[in-house]
Enzyme design. Structure first.
Site, PDB file in Angstrom:
ATOM      1  N   LYS A 198      -5.625   1.299  -1.943  1.00 55.75           N
ATOM      2  CA  LYS A 198      -6.744   1.636  -1.049  1.00 55.75           C
ATOM      3  C   LYS A 198      -7.542   0.428  -0.545  1.00 55.75           C
ATOM      4  CE  LYS A 198      -6.422   5.137  -0.266  1.00 55.75           C
ATOM      5  NZ  LYS A 198      -5.217   5.618   0.479  1.00 55.75           N
ATOM      6  N   THR A 218      -3.853  -1.640   2.594  1.00 58.24           N
ATOM      7  CA  THR A 218      -2.407  -1.913   2.602  1.00 58.24           C
ATOM      8  C   THR A 218      -1.755  -1.507   3.916  1.00 58.24           C
ATOM      9  OG1 THR A 218      -2.625  -0.908   0.402  1.00 58.24           O
ATOM     10  CG2 THR A 218      -0.444  -1.772   1.002  1.00 58.24           C
ATOM     11  N   TRP A 221      -2.926  -0.780   6.817  1.00 60.28           N
ATOM     12  CA  TRP A 221      -3.455  -1.532   7.968  1.00 60.28           C
ATOM     13  C   TRP A 221      -2.732  -2.882   8.086  1.00 60.28           C
ATOM     14  CZ3 TRP A 221      -9.359  -3.141   8.217  1.00 60.28           C
ATOM     15  CH2 TRP A 221      -9.639  -3.624   9.501  1.00 60.28           C
ATOM     16  N   LYS A 259       6.272  -3.624  -0.129  1.00 57.69           N
ATOM     17  CA  LYS A 259       4.884  -3.337  -0.535  1.00 57.69           C
ATOM     18  C   LYS A 259       4.810  -3.086  -2.032  1.00 57.69           C
ATOM     19  CE  LYS A 259       2.382   0.999  -0.334  1.00 57.69           C
ATOM     20  NZ  LYS A 259       2.098   2.219   0.397  1.00 57.69           N
ATOM     21  N   HIS A 276       1.803  -2.371  -5.448  1.00 60.52           N
ATOM     22  CA  HIS A 276       0.449  -2.357  -6.017  1.00 60.52           C
ATOM     23  C   HIS A 276       0.448  -2.992  -7.406  1.00 60.52           C
ATOM     24  CE1 HIS A 276      -1.036  -0.004  -2.758  1.00 60.52           C
ATOM     25  NE2 HIS A 276      -0.485   1.131  -3.113  1.00 60.52           N
ATOM     26  N   ARG A 336     -10.361  -5.608  -1.336  1.00 57.69           N
ATOM     27  CA  ARG A 336     -11.490  -4.883  -0.729  1.00 57.69           C
ATOM     28  C   ARG A 336     -12.594  -4.807  -1.764  1.00 57.69           C
ATOM     29  NH1 ARG A 336     -10.912   1.268   1.791  1.00 57.69           N
ATOM     30  NH2 ARG A 336     -12.844   1.201   3.007  1.00 57.69           N
ATOM     31  N   SER A 362     -12.657   5.015  -1.889  1.00 57.60           N
ATOM     32  CA  SER A 362     -11.438   5.351  -1.174  1.00 57.60           C
ATOM     33  C   SER A 362     -10.380   5.869  -2.148  1.00 57.60           C
ATOM     34  CB  SER A 362     -10.932   4.111  -0.435  1.00 57.60           C
ATOM     35  OG  SER A 362      -9.807   4.416   0.337  1.00 57.60           O
ATOM     36  N   SER A 417      -6.209  -0.571  15.446  1.00 59.53           N
ATOM     37  CA  SER A 417      -7.575  -0.075  15.254  1.00 59.53           C
ATOM     38  C   SER A 417      -7.497   1.212  14.437  1.00 59.53           C
ATOM     39  CB  SER A 417      -8.232   0.203  16.606  1.00 59.53           C
ATOM     40  OG  SER A 417      -7.576   1.301  17.218  1.00 59.53           O
ATOM     41  N   PHE A 450      -5.464  10.768   5.003  1.00 58.58           N
ATOM     42  CA  PHE A 450      -5.139   9.428   4.493  1.00 58.58           C
ATOM     43  C   PHE A 450      -6.006   8.388   5.197  1.00 58.58           C
ATOM     44  CE2 PHE A 450      -2.986   5.408   4.303  1.00 58.58           C
ATOM     45  CZ  PHE A 450      -2.587   5.329   2.986  1.00 58.58           C
TER      46      PHE A 450
HETATM   47  P1  A3P Z   1     -11.070   4.801   3.473  1.00 59.82           P
HETATM   48  O1  A3P Z   1     -10.612   5.799   2.452  1.00 59.82           O
HETATM   49  O2  A3P Z   1     -12.309   4.083   3.049  1.00 59.82           O
HETATM   50  O3  A3P Z   1     -11.196   5.374   4.838  1.00 59.82           O
HETATM   51  P2  A3P Z   1      -4.403   1.765   1.755  1.00 59.82           P
HETATM   52  O4  A3P Z   1      -3.605   1.653   2.984  1.00 59.82           O
HETATM   53  O5  A3P Z   1      -4.397   0.533   0.910  1.00 59.82           O
HETATM   54  O6  A3P Z   1      -4.090   3.003   0.996  1.00 59.82           O
HETATM   55  O7  A3P Z   1      -5.934   1.843   2.192  1.00 59.82           O
HETATM   56  C1  A3P Z   1      -6.440   2.978   2.841  1.00 59.82           C
HETATM   57  C2  A3P Z   1      -7.837   2.673   3.307  1.00 59.82           C
HETATM   58  O8  A3P Z   1      -7.769   1.757   4.422  1.00 59.82           O
HETATM   59  C3  A3P Z   1      -8.549   3.909   3.816  1.00 59.82           C
HETATM   60  O9  A3P Z   1      -9.943   3.657   3.569  1.00 59.82           O
HETATM   61  C4  A3P Z   1      -8.196   3.861   5.288  1.00 59.82           C
HETATM   62  O10 A3P Z   1      -9.031   4.626   6.119  1.00 59.82           O
HETATM   63  C5  A3P Z   1      -8.377   2.365   5.554  1.00 59.82           C
HETATM   64  N1  A3P Z   1      -7.714   1.919   6.784  1.00 59.82           N
HETATM   65  C6  A3P Z   1      -6.439   2.118   7.160  1.00 59.82           C
HETATM   66  N2  A3P Z   1      -6.210   1.612   8.374  1.00 59.82           N
HETATM   67  C7  A3P Z   1      -7.381   1.072   8.803  1.00 59.82           C
HETATM   68  C8  A3P Z   1      -7.794   0.411  10.006  1.00 59.82           C
HETATM   69  N3  A3P Z   1      -6.958   0.214  11.010  1.00 59.82           N
HETATM   70  N4  A3P Z   1      -9.082  -0.001  10.078  1.00 59.82           N
HETATM   71  C9  A3P Z   1      -9.931   0.193   9.056  1.00 59.82           C
HETATM   72  N5  A3P Z   1      -9.607   0.825   7.900  1.00 59.82           N
HETATM   73  C10 A3P Z   1      -8.340   1.257   7.777  1.00 59.82           C
END
Ligand code: A3P
Length: 290
Positions: free
Chosen positions: A42, A45, A47, A101, A103, A125, A133, A223, A250
């Site tokens: 969370k 990843t 992104w 990928k 964790h 983060r 999250s 975005s 998600f």
């Molecule tokens: P939130 O639950 O705070 O919204 P991971 O990919 O490591 O599982 O992380 C998921 C978190 O990254 C989620 O946070 C998700 O909304 C956020 N996220 C994914 N893509 C994003 C983006 N383009 N910009 C900002 N936050 C993003």
């Protein structure tokens, strides 16, 4: 579908299907051209995977879609909920360079990654937003261990009992090795503040060169708004009963500081006091408030 319990591997609680298959994961041998993206769950990843994938395909989203996996990059684990094939299965069918990928905390990354000097991007983060999250994710992902009530969840996080172990040890483990192992250490908050700057940092680290227009295009495609609608990134490919998107999507909020909507002042104080103790031996420039 059942929620997996966690089982400790070398002292780190991992989801049982990883623990049972530990020998094959530890023995995994990447190609030197493979790229590793490592995070505590969370932290951003998906992104970062999306940014890297687009950079590797010169911003061509259609080319990314032709990859042999419905999600962005294989996960270094044996089990994946159907219809996604397991990470090791996918990796064996792909030609390097592959984006992989994980964790896993630093000390549990298969040693061949370091022997082969694979490039590694770590995303961190701030603890409080990461925790919030993760809480929503554990509620919606029906294979994760039961999160229980919010207050108790905070304590589990602080004690390092959630799957993949302690956030504190995770962020420190990669931080302390970043120079020796040539790890690019990124922060979610920096990506929010200036996504273009961070896309360029990733591009340089990967020795890639894409045009200004392509960079702008990648920033747009990655975005939150666009990724939330994109089936390649919003995990709609993992439907109920594995991911219950009606409990929480998600792509949930994608903000810095959402923890303020969840921690009471008392919880925040208790967390901060403990944080100061657990992080006293390092100075990682996290920004919990922007
Ligand atoms: P939130 O639950 O705070 O919204 P991971 O990919 O490591 O599982 O992380 C998921 C978190 O990254 C989620 O946070 C998700 O909304 C956020 N996220 C994914 N893509 C994003 C983006 N383009 N910009 C900002 N936050 C993003």
């Amino acid at each position: 579908i059942a929620r997996f319990p966690v089982i400790k591997v070398k002292g780190v609680p991992l989801m049982s299907h990883i623990a049972y298959n530990w020998d094959s994961i530890w023995a995994f041998r990447p190609d030197p051209s493979d790229l590793l993206i490592a995070t505590y769950p969370k932290a951003g990843t998906t992104w970062t995977q999306e940014i890297i994938d687009l950079l590797l395909h010169n911003g061509d989203a259609e080319a990314c879609k032709r990859a042999p996996t419905p999600v962005r990059s294989p996960f270094l684990e044996i089990y994946s909920p159907p219809p996604i094939p397991s990470g090791l299965e996918l990796l064996s069918k792909m030609d390097p360079p592959r984006l992989i990928k994980t964790h896993l905390p630093f000390q549990l990354v298969p040693p061949a990654f370091w022997e082969n000097k694979c490039k590694t991007i770590y995303v961190a983060r701030n603890a409080k937003d990461n925790l919030v999250s993760y809480y929503y994710f554990d509620c919606m992902n029906q294979t994760q261990p039961e999160p229980g009530p919010w207050e108790g969840y905070i304590h589990k996080f602080m004690r390092g009992e959630l799957s993949w172990g302690s956030w504190y040890e995770h962020v420190k483990g990669y931080w302390l090795e970043r120079e020796k192992r040539n790890i690019l250490y990124l922060f979610y908050e920096d990506m929010k503040e200036n996504p273009r700057r961070e896309v360029e940092r990733i591009m340089k680290y990967l020795d890639l060169s894409v045009s200004e227009d392509v960079i702008n295009h990648i920033v747009e495609l990655t975005s939150f708004k666009i990724m939330k609608e994109n089936p390649m990134t919003n995990y709609s490919c993992v439907p109920s009963p594995v991911f219950n998107h009606s409990i929480s999507p998600f792509m949930r909020k994608g903000e810095v500081g959402d923890w303020k909507n969840h921690f009471t002042p008392e919880q925040s104080k208790m967390f901060d006091d403990d944080y100061a103790t657990q992080m006293k031996d390092v100075n990682i420039p996290f920004r919990t408030l922007i």
